[in-house]
Design an enzyme around this catalytic site. Sequence first.
Site, short mmCIF file in Angstrom:
data_model
loop_
_atom_site.label_atom_id
_atom_site.label_comp_id
_atom_site.label_asym_id
_atom_site.label_seq_id
_atom_site.Cartn_x
_atom_site.Cartn_y
_atom_site.Cartn_z
N PRO A 1 -2.81 -11.53 10.80
CA PRO A 1 -3.53 -11.15 11.92
C PRO A 1 -3.93 -9.48 12.39
O PRO A 1 -2.71 -9.03 11.88
CB PRO A 1 -2.45 -12.45 12.79
CG PRO A 1 -0.90 -11.59 11.79
CD PRO A 1 -2.16 -12.19 10.63
N ASP A 2 -5.06 -9.46 13.06
CA ASP A 2 -3.96 -8.40 13.63
C ASP A 2 -2.88 -8.08 14.88
O ASP A 2 -3.52 -8.26 15.25
CB ASP A 2 -5.86 -7.40 14.11
CG ASP A 2 -5.45 -5.92 14.15
OD1 ASP A 2 -5.35 -5.78 14.93
OD2 ASP A 2 -7.32 -5.42 14.44
N ILE A 3 -2.22 -7.45 14.35
CA ILE A 3 -1.12 -7.21 15.60
C ILE A 3 -1.67 -6.20 16.62
O ILE A 3 -1.51 -6.60 18.07
CB ILE A 3 0.17 -6.96 14.47
CG1 ILE A 3 0.15 -7.18 13.72
CG2 ILE A 3 1.31 -6.52 15.61
CD1 ILE A 3 1.49 -6.81 12.88
N ASP B 1 -4.57 -6.29 5.20
CA ASP B 1 -5.11 -7.10 5.94
C ASP B 1 -5.04 -8.03 5.20
O ASP B 1 -5.19 -9.33 6.10
CB ASP B 1 -6.46 -5.87 6.00
CG ASP B 1 -6.63 -4.73 6.19
OD1 ASP B 1 -6.14 -5.26 7.52
OD2 ASP B 1 -6.96 -3.97 6.26
N LYS C 1 8.14 -17.00 -10.72
CA LYS C 1 7.00 -15.94 -11.53
C LYS C 1 5.64 -16.28 -12.61
O LYS C 1 6.33 -17.09 -13.18
CB LYS C 1 8.52 -15.34 -12.49
CG LYS C 1 7.35 -13.63 -12.76
CD LYS C 1 8.26 -12.51 -13.56
CE LYS C 1 7.98 -11.77 -14.27
NZ LYS C 1 8.93 -11.26 -15.59
N PHE D 1 -3.72 3.36 15.00
CA PHE D 1 -3.99 4.48 14.41
C PHE D 1 -5.17 4.26 12.93
O PHE D 1 -5.67 3.19 13.45
CB PHE D 1 -2.68 4.80 12.82
CG PHE D 1 -1.42 5.86 12.94
CD1 PHE D 1 -0.75 5.66 14.56
CD2 PHE D 1 -1.69 6.80 12.78
CE1 PHE D 1 -0.56 6.52 15.27
CE2 PHE D 1 -0.54 7.74 13.69
CZ PHE D 1 0.11 8.12 14.17
N LYS E 1 -10.46 -2.71 18.91
CA LYS E 1 -9.43 -2.93 18.94
C LYS E 1 -8.95 -2.80 20.92
O LYS E 1 -7.89 -3.64 20.93
CB LYS E 1 -8.11 -1.72 18.26
CG LYS E 1 -8.57 -2.00 17.03
CD LYS E 1 -7.66 -2.16 15.96
CE LYS E 1 -7.92 -2.23 14.25
NZ LYS E 1 -6.74 -3.22 13.38
N ASN F 1 0.81 -1.18 -0.28
CA ASN F 1 0.17 -0.47 -0.62
C ASN F 1 0.78 0.97 -0.31
O ASN F 1 1.54 1.74 0.04
CB ASN F 1 -1.01 -0.14 1.33
CG ASN F 1 0.19 -0.44 2.82
OD1 ASN F 1 0.59 0.84 2.86
ND2 ASN F 1 -1.09 -1.42 3.62
N LYS G 1 -12.99 2.07 16.25
CA LYS G 1 -11.53 1.45 15.77
C LYS G 1 -11.18 0.77 17.48
O LYS G 1 -10.26 -0.23 18.20
CB LYS G 1 -10.57 1.87 15.26
CG LYS G 1 -10.52 1.13 13.96
CD LYS G 1 -9.66 1.73 12.66
CE LYS G 1 -9.87 0.59 11.79
NZ LYS G 1 -9.64 1.96 10.61
N1 CTP Z 1 -3.27 -3.27 12.53
C1 CTP Z 1 -2.60 -3.92 12.23
N2 CTP Z 1 -3.06 -5.21 12.26
C2 CTP Z 1 -3.11 -5.15 11.54
C3 CTP Z 1 -4.02 -3.99 10.90
C4 CTP Z 1 -4.03 -3.06 10.95
O1 CTP Z 1 -2.15 -3.95 13.46
N3 CTP Z 1 -3.34 -7.03 10.65
C5 CTP Z 1 -3.15 -1.52 13.21
C6 CTP Z 1 -2.64 -0.64 12.45
O2 CTP Z 1 -1.06 -0.75 12.26
C7 CTP Z 1 -3.63 0.58 12.56
C8 CTP Z 1 -4.66 -0.08 13.24
O3 CTP Z 1 -4.44 -1.25 12.98
O4 CTP Z 1 -2.75 1.09 14.17
C9 CTP Z 1 -6.11 0.36 12.65
O5 CTP Z 1 -5.11 -0.37 10.95
P1 CTP Z 1 -6.62 0.01 9.87
O6 CTP Z 1 -5.97 -0.69 8.78
O7 CTP Z 1 -7.02 1.48 10.10
O8 CTP Z 1 -7.86 -0.86 10.34
P2 CTP Z 1 -7.88 -2.24 9.87
O9 CTP Z 1 -8.25 -2.83 11.48
O10 CTP Z 1 -7.52 -2.99 8.90
O11 CTP Z 1 -9.68 -1.59 9.16
P3 CTP Z 1 -10.04 -1.46 8.37
O12 CTP Z 1 -8.94 -1.89 7.01
O13 CTP Z 1 -11.43 -2.31 7.95
O14 CTP Z 1 -10.13 -0.06 8.36
#
Ligand code: CTP
Length: 409
Positions: free
Chosen positions: A317-319, A285, A295, A335, A353, A216, A349
């Site tokens: 995974p959501d860290i 995500d 390739k 963030f 979170k 991204n 969020k």
């Molecule tokens: N984050 C994380 N791990 C992930 C996704 C997000 O640690 N796999 C953290 C980001 O570093 C940020 C926060 O979660 O601090 C929100 O990230 P964001 O991408 O805006 O939110 P998402 O939970 O992915 O929601 P969405 O993409 O639906 O807005």
Amino acid sequence: MSESTQLAGKHVLLGLSGGIACYKSAELVRLLIKAGATVQVMMSEAAEAFITPVTMQALSNQPVLMSQWDAREPNNMAHINATRRADVMLVAPASADFIAKLVQGRADDLLSLTALARPAERCPLLVAPAMNREMWAHPATQRNIAQLRADGAVVLGPGNGDQACGEIGDGRMLEAAELRDELIAFFQPKLLAGKQLLITAGPTFEPIDPVRGLTNRSSGKMGFAIARAAAEAGAEVTLVAGPVHLATPRGVRRVDVQTALQMYDAVLPRAAAHDVFIATAAVADWRPAQINEHKIKKDGSSASASAAPSFELTENPDILAAVAALADRPFCVGFAAESRDLLKHAREKLLRKGVPLIVGNLGPATFGRDDNALLLVDAQGQRELLHNDKLSLARELIREIATRLHDKP
Ligand code: CTP
């Protein structure tokens, strides 16, 4: 705050003792002045063998002080006047001999006399050692450095690398830009002294095959600015960075990763040992469920792909949520990079979170830029940090975090 005002209003007394690194001090004067400081140069006799007072006067726009018998000073007390006007005395380069003189409290030339006559509480002493690696490693020098620190001086560096003598090792004077940044950091309030911060920054890169991947537009600049501001505030900072080409802020420990899984693996085992976790990374995500070993070819020759391949994605995974769910979790800051409805998404969020603070920003308006605007959202309410450069915003955010740590029961 732009680069040109980082040292606005600061008066620096810059002392040069003898050493080849004097050539870097010319550049240092320029950088300090560019950052808004005024600079009074003072040179030892040995320094004059390496660079002329003419050069230093022209760059600093002030006559250089060289002798304790200088009759230009109305009271003939240059050693008193110079530090009474200064916010800091920086000796760069500080030779092994000059450091030994400082430690002994000798005062047989203007520079050492001035350091001794300095009101320590209002004009701190910073020294940037510069010498051959053997001189630096010598027990006498190491003893002197330890004593100098114990006497209250701040020792900057030295750096490591090629030396003018042709040898390689510790003892190089820090570069001019590094010394400028050290000085800027020195003047920041130490709001996070003794605290450990863990920060994620940048995008992640999720490989599809050996040459392609999903990523991204995050540049990592906000996260790096926060890491710098935290280090300036006295914290010990570990920065887990996705693939970005940014210089590591001084004093920050950096761990480079590529993928979300690698970021997760770098963060989770470390998190509980930290006081604060700030998740600025734009973590992908999703990742391709499978990575092609070779390739993917357009002609469809790859076993796993037709001419226009389609990918199955799997969720990363959501860290942040994982760290926030730890029993001994640090203070977590998330963030929210949104393209609209910032407040609404940031509030969501905060709950989803399970963190005490979410920092919202409009992603497309800020990715890659040097400025930003932030919206701080917590259980109590919200606060806007108005449009500014990322370092100034980062310092404001660090102040907000420090206040919350302080208020924590
Ligand atoms: N984050 C994380 N791990 C992930 C996704 C997000 O640690 N796999 C953290 C980001 O570093 C940020 C926060 O979660 O601090 C929100 O990230 P964001 O991408 O805006 O939110 P998402 O939970 O992915 O929601 P969405 O993409 O639906 O807005």
